[in-house]
Design an enzyme around this catalytic site. Structure first.
Site, PDB file in Angstrom:
ATOM      1  N   ASP A 400     -83.897  47.935 -37.921  1.00 16.63           N
ATOM      2  CA  ASP A 400     -82.633  47.232 -38.088  1.00 16.63           C
ATOM      3  C   ASP A 400     -82.447  46.876 -39.564  1.00 16.63           C
ATOM      4  O   ASP A 400     -83.165  47.393 -40.426  1.00 16.63           O
ATOM      5  CB  ASP A 400     -82.662  45.954 -37.229  1.00 16.63           C
ATOM      6  CG  ASP A 400     -81.301  45.575 -36.688  1.00 16.63           C
ATOM      7  OD1 ASP A 400     -80.393  45.300 -37.506  1.00 16.63           O
ATOM      8  OD2 ASP A 400     -81.145  45.573 -35.467  1.00 16.63           O
ATOM      9  N   HIS A 431     -77.890  40.841 -39.202  1.00 16.53           N
ATOM     10  CA  HIS A 431     -78.054  41.565 -37.942  1.00 16.53           C
ATOM     11  C   HIS A 431     -79.493  41.589 -37.463  1.00 16.53           C
ATOM     12  O   HIS A 431     -79.796  41.254 -36.303  1.00 16.53           O
ATOM     13  CB  HIS A 431     -77.513  42.986 -38.097  1.00 16.53           C
ATOM     14  CG  HIS A 431     -77.326  43.699 -36.789  1.00 16.53           C
ATOM     15  ND1 HIS A 431     -78.339  44.413 -36.192  1.00 16.53           N
ATOM     16  CD2 HIS A 431     -76.249  43.793 -35.972  1.00 16.53           C
ATOM     17  CE1 HIS A 431     -77.888  44.932 -35.052  1.00 16.53           C
ATOM     18  NE2 HIS A 431     -76.624  44.570 -34.899  1.00 16.53           N
ATOM     19  N   SER A 586     -75.850  45.008 -29.487  1.00 14.03           N
ATOM     20  CA  SER A 586     -77.138  44.886 -30.175  1.00 14.03           C
ATOM     21  C   SER A 586     -77.973  43.753 -29.587  1.00 14.03           C
ATOM     22  O   SER A 586     -79.200  43.869 -29.443  1.00 14.03           O
ATOM     23  CB  SER A 586     -76.912  44.625 -31.668  1.00 14.03           C
ATOM     24  OG  SER A 586     -76.380  45.748 -32.310  1.00 14.03           O
TER      25      SER A 586
END
Length: 637
Positions: A400, A431, A586
């Site tokens: 990620d 994120h 996600s």
């Protein structure tokens, strides 16, 4: 037909409406362009259309005369109107009793006819306009000198140019001018903060901010396609920030374009206090691969620097980076090329010594900031499960953007971190940090608790945030391949891949196959119907639902999911010991990776349901079977 010549025969179905005592037959006639071209090629502009209707009891023939006209002969119609002042903008500031203020109406029209309209200021008619127009062309009308636009009254004034004939088929625009009192001091400068000037995004930034202005009662924010033209959208706000509504973002802002924005501040009397500079931002079109880069793969035993050199000479390539994988006997070279990437991939695939060639594909993370809340912790009664199982000793790789390894809820979970983004250091980003918090935030009486709060996290930065404060990450074949290779080398049990792209990557597929054969479990979210790597047969594809159990973002997108889990309004970790509410597939993927860690701690292997792609797994039933927990309240529709 034209004369006795049949130009073309058309056989289309008719619409029939039957009422008592009456039958109506109709059709929509679409004249092919080739028919018009045949008529014009013979220097003619007229032809006829003959339609024969027949039934058992009657037969009718209808003849329609058709004439081809240019725009000048077309209906008299207003196509577009733009209003602006002397400065070519939709807003101007003038002192009291200013004499040279002018408004302009630029009108694009077709056809010819008598135009009627009037200038209007603050709802009052200033003067009428009547003019015979011959088109097609552009006509500019100017507000009259007598009576002129009034500037004796201070404050905000609204100007409109109202068209009475022909009636426009769109909402008429309006423009503003501000009359300042003579004693008004010079306007102050408003400092814009974010998004930064000339920044680029894959979607419209949600929040625009600036430094507050003392004594400002209200702000006007305006957005432009051309800073010299009229705004495409404007809004008032009393805060030193503005959030663009989703429906406005989709309506006015399109990928591939550059947009400009500015802010003005006013007091309670409508007097201008300050104005900002004009900043811009770009909305990028989502690219499927990195331009001018190509990945060439050799089997390690067949590779030599000489073969690389010959390739560079033959195809005019430049070697950028080279790697030997740890878990597969393969050697990767990233080349720079000026040729068409897809054509070159095809050519290189025919080279006998090359194992594989492909573009350097681009993948994106997907998440949306939200403010209401819901927590997976309560829905699945994780408190009960955590009495016995917390994912202890289970190694989970998160491929990620960078995780904040110093976050108070994550620092005890991070066992390894490294960076695979070329020419960048490892860094903390939104994120990756958010995904890590959902998956494994520690139990420490400080913040939140993850699904598997004692799992061991391996932070493999293969994606980069597209801007410093963005939750959107951009990932590349090159970096993902290296991260997967490292994850397998570290002998992790679970690999969470909270990203997706529209193209199937052949080398990523081979590494997933290798890991799957070793018992590694891969998890990825479904971002669209054909998202890769979620579409890979060895990847557990995760779909999201909202707080009401409805598919998120849509039923069609999650139709291929093996497992459904809440994906909206989830509280999670943010960099610098912060927390926020987020939504997105996600986070759903991260939650499933956490659940798998809990299961592996107890059973060492996954139930067979995880490897069947015909229907989604019911997590509540799974909880009851594995953990004997009966308070699960998750019920997707």
């Amino acid at each position: 037909m034209m004369g006795s010549e049949i130009l073309e025969k058309i056989n289309v179905p008719l619409r029939v409406k039957i009422k008592p005592g009456r039958v109506t037959i109709s059709e929509n006639l679409l004249i092919p362009v080739r028919v018009l071209e045949r008529v014009l090629a013979k220097n003619q502009t007229e032809f006829i259309y003959i339609r024969e209707f027949s039934s058992i009891s009657c037969k009718e023939t209808v003849i329609i005369q058709i004439k081809i006209t240019g725009e000048a002969e077309a209906d008299f119609r207003i196509q577009r109107m733009e209003l602006f002042f002397n400065n070519r903008q939709a807003k101007i500031i003038v002192p009291r009793n200013f004499k040279d203020l002018k408004a302009y109406a630029e009108i694009r029209f077709t056809g010819s006819g008598l135009f009627r309209g009037y200038w209007e200021v603050d709802g009052r008619i200033l003067s009428y306009v009547q003019y015979y127009l011959v088109g097609p062309t552009i006509q500019v009308f100017v507000s009259p000198e007598i009576p002129s636009l009034p500037t004796f009254s201070t404050g905000v004034h609204i100007v409109r140019f109202v068209v009475e004939n022909p009636k426009p088929g769109f909402e008429l625009p309006s423009i503003l001018y501000f009359v300042l009192p003579e004693e008004t001091p010079k306007t102050l400068s408003i400092k814009l903060l974010s998004p930064s000037d000339n920044s680029s995004y894959f979607e419209i930034p949600q929040t625009f901010t600036w430094e507050p202005l003392s004594n400002s009662f209200i702000y006007l924010i305006q957005f432009y396609e051309n800073p010299e033209g009229s705004p495409i959208f404007s809004a008032y706000t009393r805060n030193a920030s503005y959030n663009i509504p989703e429906e406005i973002a989709y309506k006015y802002f399109k990928p591939g374009n550059r947009y400009f924005w500015r802010v003005d501040g006013f007091d309670k009397e409508g007097r201008l206090l300050g104005e900002s500079a004009v900043w811009s931002f770009n909305l990028k079109e989502e690219q499927s691969f990195v331009p001018e880069e190509i990945i060439v793969v050799f089997e390690e035993e067949k590779f030599s620097p000489e073969k690389s050199r010959k390739l560079m000479e033959r195809y005019h390539l430049e070697e950028l980076r080279t790697y030997s994988l740890k878990t597969l006997p393969l050697h990767l070279i990233i080349f720079h090329t000026k040729e068409d990437v897809l054509s070159l991939v095809k050519l290189l695939s025919e080279e006998p010594d090359i194992f594989l060639s492909q573009p350097n594909f681009i993948f994106h993370t997907a998440m949306d900031p939200l403010v209401p809340y819901q927590t997976i912790y309560n829905v699945f009664d994780l408190k009960e499960i955590h009495q016995a199982y917390r994912g202890k000793g289970i190694k989970v790789a998160i491929i990620d953007t960078g995780i904040d390894v110093g976050h108070e809820d994550l620092k005890d979970r991070i066992k390894f971190f490294t960076n695979f983004i070329n020419k960048e250091p490892y860094k903390s980003e939104i994120h990756g940090t958010a995904v890590a918090g959902i998956l494994a935030a520690s139990i420490n009486n400080l913040g939140i608790i993850g699904v598997a709060p004692e799992a061991e996290l391996f932070s493999l930065r293969a994606c980069r945030a597209i801007s410093p404060n963005s939750h959107i990450g951009e990932c590349y074949s090159e970096s993902i391949i290296l991260a997967l290779d490292e994850a397998l080398h570290q002998k992790v049990k679970i690999i969470n891949m909270s990203f997706g792209g529209s193209k199937k990557d052949p080398l990523i597929s081979k590494i997933i196959d290798k890991g799957s054969s070793q018992g590694v479990i891969f998890v990825a979210p479904i971002k669209n119907k054909n998202t890769f790597p979620a579409s890979h047969p060895s990847v557990i594809a995760v779909g999201g639902v909202d707080e009401h159990g409805n598919p998120f973002p849509s039923k069609e997108i999650i139709s291929n999911a093996q497992i459904l889990i809440p994906a909206v309004k989830l509280l999670t970790t943010f960099p610098n010991n912060h927390y926020n509410f987020l939504s997105g597939p996600s986070l759903a993927s991260a939650a499933v990776s956490g659940f798998i860690a809990l299961i592996l701690e107890k059973n060492s292997i996954l139930p067979s349901q995880f490897f069947v792609k015909t229907y989604p797994i019911d997590l509540c039933i799974l909880e009851k079977e594995i953990f004997r927990v009966f308070n699960c309240s998750f019920h997707p529709l």
